[in-house]
Design a protein around this motif. Structure first.
Motif, short mmCIF file in Angstrom:
data_model
loop_
_atom_site.label_atom_id
_atom_site.label_comp_id
_atom_site.label_asym_id
_atom_site.label_seq_id
_atom_site.Cartn_x
_atom_site.Cartn_y
_atom_site.Cartn_z
N ARG A 1 -8.73 -3.06 -5.82
CA ARG A 1 -7.38 -3.65 -5.82
C ARG A 1 -7.00 -4.09 -4.40
N GLN B 1 -8.67 -7.36 -3.53
CA GLN B 1 -8.18 -8.44 -4.38
C GLN B 1 -6.69 -8.72 -4.15
N SER B 2 -6.11 -8.03 -3.15
CA SER B 2 -4.68 -8.14 -2.84
C SER B 2 -3.80 -7.84 -4.05
N ASP B 3 -4.24 -6.87 -4.84
CA ASP B 3 -3.48 -6.41 -6.00
C ASP B 3 -2.79 -5.11 -5.60
N PHE B 4 -1.50 -5.21 -5.33
CA PHE B 4 -0.77 -4.04 -4.86
C PHE B 4 0.26 -3.55 -5.89
N GLU B 5 0.07 -3.97 -7.15
CA GLU B 5 0.93 -3.47 -8.22
C GLU B 5 0.73 -1.97 -8.38
N SER C 1 5.42 -0.56 -4.11
CA SER C 1 4.04 -1.00 -4.25
C SER C 1 3.17 0.19 -4.62
N GLN D 1 -2.36 1.83 -2.96
CA GLN D 1 -3.42 1.04 -2.31
C GLN D 1 -2.88 0.07 -1.28
N LYS E 1 -2.48 -2.68 3.74
CA LYS E 1 -1.68 -3.66 4.48
C LYS E 1 -1.34 -3.16 5.88
#
Length: 288
Positions: A223, A226-230, A277, A280, A284
């Motif tokens: 994640r 893949q810049s998936d910070f949900e 967020s 993960q 950032k």
């Protein structure tokens, strides 16, 4: 025992847990302070209740997974709380990550009323909840644990009775302490891979199968890159958990520098607006 379960709290994990109970054939009624959050569970077959009191009156098993210890206190001990309205013989299971002392208080109050209380926090995030693969750590009376085991088996796979009331919460603190330092390592490794010009996907493919392998590396590092910070688990809730762990460690005169540093970095992220967020998003931190 009938197959009616009251369920309070339908957030990121709770909604999947309630749906899995419905799929297993239980009649589930739900309550949450924000009715919109229960929409998916109601569409799956749950019925809506107007209050924790209504849940307690109409079900002989009540499961809660809410946000913070003060929410747990209100849901169980408040005027409209579960313990004031549940019938003798009811089983109440708090799956929130909360304080061991509150779990013990709820157990004692429940016992006075002939109610069986278990503290049973979980680990596994949104994926574990969805796939019914949660780790469930349980404190309370062992007989009550055995009675509720069929329900736990619908929700998870690694289900362990840890000891008397509060033991489930203490075990969850061990879990969160381990995760806190692990997340530092995973985030730093993926940041290093990116900044050194490597392909993070290939790096992850290699190191996740070796000695560095962990649940966080396999499930959260993808994640990150893949810049998936949900949120599978909110930063704000992880900060809450780490705060409890630090306070409990201090009571035992135990130094936890890894936990302390991890909380400091997550506090910085929260101050930057990342509290909602997923954990993960620590990745950032290394790019600002």
């Amino acid at each position: 025992m009938n197959n009616r379960i009251g369920f309070i709290g339908t957030g990121v994990m709770g909604r999947s847990m309630a749906i899995n109970l419905i799929k297993a054939g239980y009649e589930v009624s739900v309550y949450t302070r924000t009715p919109e959050k229960a929409k998916v569970v109601i569409e799956a077959g749950a019925t809506w209740a107007q209050s924790p009191a209504e849940i307690a009156k109409n079900n002989n098993v009540v499961i809660t997974i809410v946000g913070y210890p003060n929410d747990v206190e209100e849901v169980y001990l408040g005027e409209q709380g579960i313990l004031h309205h549940a019938l003798s013989g009811t089983y109440v299971i708090d799956m929130t990550t909360s304080t061991p002392s509150l779990a013990q208080e709820i157990f004692e109050e429940a016992d006075k009323r002939g109610i069986y209380s278990l503290d049973a926090p979980v680990s596994g995030g949104d994926i574990g909840a969805r796939d019914a693969r949660l780790s469930i750590m349980v404190g309370g009376d062992e007989g009550a644990f055995e009675a509720m085991k069929p329900i736990f088996e619908v929700l998870g796979q690694n289900i362990v009775y840890q000891g008397p009331a509060g033991s489930g919460q203490h075990t969850k603190m061990c879990n969160q302490i381990a995760i806190a330092s692990t997340m530092l390592g995973v985030s730093e490794a993926m940041s290093y891979a990116t900044k050194s010009g490597l392909d993070p996907e290939k790096v992850l493919q290699t190191i996740s199968q070796g000695a560095a392998g962990s649940w966080s590396l396999s499930n959260l590092a993808p994640r990150m890159i893949q810049s998936d910070f949900e949120p599978g688990f909110f930063i704000k809730h992880f900060i809450k958990d780490m705060t409890i762990a630090l306070e409990e460690a201090e009571k035992m005169s135990l130094q936890t520098p890894g936990l302390k540093l991890s909380k400091e970095l997550y506090d910085i992220l929260a101050s930057r607006g990342e509290e909602n967020s997923g954990t993960q998003a620590l990745y950032k931190y290394y790019f600002k």
